[in-house]
Design a protein around this motif. Structure first.
Motif, short mmCIF file in Angstrom:
data_model
loop_
_atom_site.label_atom_id
_atom_site.label_comp_id
_atom_site.label_asym_id
_atom_site.label_seq_id
_atom_site.Cartn_x
_atom_site.Cartn_y
_atom_site.Cartn_z
N LEU A 161 46.77 40.20 27.01
CA LEU A 161 46.36 39.02 27.74
C LEU A 161 44.92 38.66 27.36
N TYR A 162 44.71 37.41 27.04
CA TYR A 162 43.36 36.92 26.74
C TYR A 162 42.93 36.05 27.91
N LEU A 163 42.15 36.64 28.80
CA LEU A 163 41.85 36.04 30.09
C LEU A 163 40.43 35.52 30.14
N ASN A 164 40.25 34.44 30.93
CA ASN A 164 38.89 33.99 31.20
C ASN A 164 38.31 34.84 32.33
N LEU A 165 37.07 34.59 32.70
CA LEU A 165 36.41 35.42 33.70
C LEU A 165 37.13 35.38 35.04
N LYS A 166 37.57 34.20 35.46
CA LYS A 166 38.27 34.07 36.74
C LYS A 166 39.56 34.86 36.74
N THR A 222 40.28 37.41 34.82
CA THR A 222 39.97 38.84 34.73
C THR A 222 39.66 39.42 36.10
N LEU A 223 38.89 38.68 36.90
CA LEU A 223 38.60 39.14 38.26
C LEU A 223 39.87 39.21 39.10
N LEU A 224 40.76 38.23 38.90
CA LEU A 224 42.01 38.21 39.66
C LEU A 224 42.86 39.44 39.34
N VAL A 225 43.09 39.71 38.05
CA VAL A 225 43.97 40.84 37.71
C VAL A 225 43.33 42.17 38.09
N ARG A 226 42.02 42.25 38.02
CA ARG A 226 41.34 43.48 38.45
C ARG A 226 41.56 43.71 39.95
N ASN A 227 41.42 42.64 40.73
CA ASN A 227 41.64 42.75 42.17
C ASN A 227 43.09 43.08 42.50
N LEU A 228 44.02 42.54 41.72
CA LEU A 228 45.44 42.83 41.94
C LEU A 228 45.73 44.30 41.70
N GLN A 229 45.17 44.85 40.64
CA GLN A 229 45.41 46.27 40.37
C GLN A 229 44.74 47.16 41.42
N MET A 230 43.59 46.73 41.93
CA MET A 230 42.94 47.50 42.99
C MET A 230 43.75 47.42 44.28
N GLU A 231 44.35 46.27 44.55
CA GLU A 231 45.19 46.12 45.74
C GLU A 231 46.44 46.98 45.62
N ALA A 232 47.03 47.03 44.42
CA ALA A 232 48.19 47.89 44.21
C ALA A 232 47.82 49.36 44.42
N ALA A 233 46.60 49.74 44.01
CA ALA A 233 46.14 51.11 44.23
C ALA A 233 46.00 51.41 45.73
#
Length: 227
Positions: free
Chosen positions: A30-35, A37-48
């Motif tokens: 995935l080639y993501l913009n900053l927004k 990237t923050l979204l997918v990072r938060n999603l993985q933290m929520e899954a954790a």
């Protein structure tokens, strides 16, 4: 892609050649913009957070009452409490219980050094099942629940005409990747009982024969002969 059987998509049974399909996994970075990237990072933290909660509840109830809660009971306790699609929450719980089942089987085989899940996680794989996926052309929309921002990604050209059954967000090689389970028409199987022998060579790239006909394949050309 998760190897957990609970999160695996089962291949549908085909009743005719026209209905036959193969279930495959396509992987792409995935080639993501900053927004994003923050979204997918938060999603993985929520899954954790879901994983940690399932682990804590399961072990705490057993420690206090000597009773293991069922998978369905923990799903009910966690329902509606996290910033993920409901089925994404369920997928984390299913993965947790499969880890417990694998550990139990190892203990029965004598590998008692294996521990039931106990480590807290900071990030965890996010799974979207079919109900959370909208696919149109090269645009894939992954829902994170009512009123929450979805994840929008662009599919590789090779996956645009496939039916997408499941998607998983993973961290691989210092980058976010998406693993998508897709359904494609099955390749037509060759009917018959004829065997062929294949011989790689130095002069010719390949020689194939069934005992009657032979096919010689060389760089840039091919020749056919009768044995």
């Amino acid at each position: 892609m998760s190897r957990c059987k609970n999160n695996a998509v089962k291949k549908p049974k085909a009743h005719s050649l026209e209905q036959a399909v193969d279930v495959l996994v396509g992987k792409f970075p995935l080639y993501l913009n900053l927004k994003q990237t923050l979204l997918v990072r938060n999603l993985q933290m929520e899954a954790a957070r879901v994983w940690n909660a399932a682990c804590n509840i399961h072990r705490t109830i057993y420690g206090r009452y000597g009773y293991w809660l069922s998978e369905g009971a923990i799903k009910a306790l966690l329902k509606g409490k996290y910033g993920l699609h409901s089925q994404s929450v369920q997928a984390v719980v299913e993965t947790y219980f499969e880890c417990c089942e694998r550990t139990r089987e190892l203990h029965l085989q004598g590998y008692t050094e294996w521990r039931y899940p106990y480590r807290r996680k900071r990030f965890f794989t996010v799974t979207w099942k079919k109900a959370a996926i909208t696919h149109k052309g090269r645009i894939l929309k992954l829902s994170n629940g009512w009123g929450r921002e979805p994840l929008m990604v662009k599919l590789p050209q090779r996956l645009t005409s496939t039916a997408i059954l499941q998607a998983q967000l993973v961290w691989h090689r210092n980058q976010y990747w998406l693993h998508v389970t897709v359904e494609k028409p099955a390749l037509l199987k060759v009917q018959g009982n004829v065997c062929a022998a294949i011989d790689p060579g130095e002069v010719h790239a390949l020689t194939i024969t069934d005992g009657n006909d032979a096919l010689v394949i060389a760089a840039g050309c091919s020749g056919r002969s009768t044995a």
